[in-house]
Scaffold this motif. Structure first.
Motif, PDB file in Angstrom:
ATOM      1  N   LEU A  15      27.594  45.579 -52.588  1.00 51.18           N
ATOM      2  CA  LEU A  15      28.199  44.434 -51.562  1.00 51.18           C
ATOM      3  C   LEU A  15      28.884  43.377 -52.481  1.00 51.18           C
ATOM      4  O   LEU A  15      28.174  42.713 -53.473  1.00 51.18           O
ATOM      5  N   TYR A  16      29.840  42.725 -51.801  1.00 49.92           N
ATOM      6  CA  TYR A  16      30.631  41.732 -52.421  1.00 49.92           C
ATOM      7  C   TYR A  16      30.777  40.546 -51.235  1.00 49.92           C
ATOM      8  O   TYR A  16      30.791  40.861 -49.951  1.00 49.92           O
ATOM      9  N   CYS A  17      30.973  39.449 -51.567  1.00 48.82           N
ATOM     10  CA  CYS A  17      31.244  38.308 -50.684  1.00 48.82           C
ATOM     11  C   CYS A  17      32.748  38.261 -50.630  1.00 48.82           C
ATOM     12  O   CYS A  17      33.480  38.903 -51.297  1.00 48.82           O
ATOM     13  N   LEU A  18      33.186  37.894 -49.609  1.00 43.37           N
ATOM     14  CA  LEU A  18      34.620  37.756 -49.013  1.00 43.37           C
ATOM     15  C   LEU A  18      35.383  36.855 -49.687  1.00 43.37           C
ATOM     16  O   LEU A  18      36.551  36.791 -49.824  1.00 43.37           O
ATOM     17  N   LEU A  23      30.659  32.658 -52.198  1.00 43.44           N
ATOM     18  CA  LEU A  23      29.604  33.067 -53.008  1.00 43.44           C
ATOM     19  C   LEU A  23      28.901  31.964 -53.624  1.00 43.44           C
ATOM     20  O   LEU A  23      27.749  31.778 -54.042  1.00 43.44           O
ATOM     21  N   ARG A  24      29.808  31.064 -54.208  1.00 44.87           N
ATOM     22  CA  ARG A  24      29.170  30.068 -54.927  1.00 44.87           C
ATOM     23  C   ARG A  24      28.363  29.136 -54.071  1.00 44.87           C
ATOM     24  O   ARG A  24      27.060  28.500 -54.550  1.00 44.87           O
ATOM     25  N   ARG A  25      28.708  28.957 -53.020  1.00 39.95           N
ATOM     26  CA  ARG A  25      28.031  28.017 -52.031  1.00 39.95           C
ATOM     27  C   ARG A  25      26.686  28.670 -51.846  1.00 39.95           C
ATOM     28  O   ARG A  25      25.563  28.141 -51.607  1.00 39.95           O
ATOM     29  N   HIS A  31      29.841  23.155 -58.491  1.00 44.40           N
ATOM     30  CA  HIS A  31      31.170  23.715 -58.933  1.00 44.40           C
ATOM     31  C   HIS A  31      31.330  23.501 -60.524  1.00 44.40           C
ATOM     32  O   HIS A  31      32.285  24.196 -61.203  1.00 44.40           O
ATOM     33  N   SER A  32      30.628  22.565 -60.993  1.00 48.15           N
ATOM     34  CA  SER A  32      30.971  22.143 -62.515  1.00 48.15           C
ATOM     35  C   SER A  32      30.187  23.355 -63.471  1.00 48.15           C
ATOM     36  O   SER A  32      30.449  23.664 -64.382  1.00 48.15           O
ATOM     37  N   ALA A  33      29.431  24.195 -62.910  1.00 48.23           N
ATOM     38  CA  ALA A  33      28.867  25.099 -63.346  1.00 48.23           C
ATOM     39  C   ALA A  33      29.627  26.196 -64.173  1.00 48.23           C
ATOM     40  O   ALA A  33      29.452  26.810 -65.298  1.00 48.23           O
ATOM     41  N   GLY A  46      29.511  37.300 -64.711  1.00 48.09           N
ATOM     42  CA  GLY A  46      29.838  38.777 -64.507  1.00 48.09           C
ATOM     43  C   GLY A  46      30.126  38.966 -62.911  1.00 48.09           C
ATOM     44  O   GLY A  46      31.052  39.564 -62.457  1.00 48.09           O
ATOM     45  N   ALA A  47      29.167  38.621 -62.228  1.00 46.55           N
ATOM     46  CA  ALA A  47      29.290  38.899 -60.803  1.00 46.55           C
ATOM     47  C   ALA A  47      30.183  38.038 -60.001  1.00 46.55           C
ATOM     48  O   ALA A  47      31.127  38.529 -59.027  1.00 46.55           O
ATOM     49  N   PHE A  48      30.553  36.815 -60.405  1.00 48.74           N
ATOM     50  CA  PHE A  48      31.707  35.836 -60.125  1.00 48.74           C
ATOM     51  C   PHE A  48      32.926  36.650 -60.432  1.00 48.74           C
ATOM     52  O   PHE A  48      33.988  36.759 -59.697  1.00 48.74           O
ATOM     53  N   ALA A  49      32.903  36.968 -61.768  1.00 46.27           N
ATOM     54  CA  ALA A  49      34.244  37.448 -62.320  1.00 46.27           C
ATOM     55  C   ALA A  49      34.729  39.025 -61.426  1.00 46.27           C
ATOM     56  O   ALA A  49      35.983  39.160 -61.053  1.00 46.27           O
TER      57      ALA A  49
END
Length: 150
Positions: A15-18, A23-25, A31-33, A46-49
């Protein structure tokens, strides 16, 4: 093998986010992370990439990318994309360390299947030994560049 859509397993999916912003929210990350050094955010990079890469790839392909999993020994390729008459494995790395036992295993197991491998990471653009290394920011051009190399 082609077509990759013919080899789907209904019980095996990811499953992925659109959108990585959504996904960050949902992850409740400030956002500074994304600019932080160290291990605080490392386990999620890795998940965000991967999510970012998928967003970039989907719009370039006629057939949605799949992933590949080998249970024993355990190896996983982030995406398989159908480019022309080739199945092109795509490995996504969130940093500059691009070592991948899974990618090496896949290439040994299917030596004649794909003349090209695409690796997305924070490294610079390069082509060596059948591996097209693209910086993540060029993910939107991965298919066009892969077509030129395959």
């Amino acid at each position: 093998a082609l077509p990759i859509s013919a080899h789907d397993e209904a019980s095996a999916f990811k499953l992925y986010c659109l959108d990585v912003g959504v996904l960050r929210r949902l992850a409740r990350l400030h956002h500074s992370a994304f600019g932080m050094k160290g291990n605080l955010f490392a386990q999620f990079r890795g998940a965000f990439a991967e999510n970012y890469a998928l967003q970039a790839l989907v719009g370039q392909l006629d057939v949605a990318p799949r992933y590949w999993l080998n249970e024993k020994p355990r190896h996983e390729i982030d995406f398989l994309m159908q480019v022309g008459n080739d199945v092109v494995p795509v490995e996504v790395k969130s940093g500059e360390n691009v070592k991948s036992a899974s990618l090496n295993y896949y290439r040994r197991k299917y030596p004649d299947q794909s003349p090209l491998v695409v690796r997305l990471s924070l490294r610079n653009l390069a082509y060596e030994g059948g591996v097209l290394s693209l910086p993540l920011y060029l993910a939107d051009h991965a298919v066009r560049l892969a077509e030129r190399k395959s």
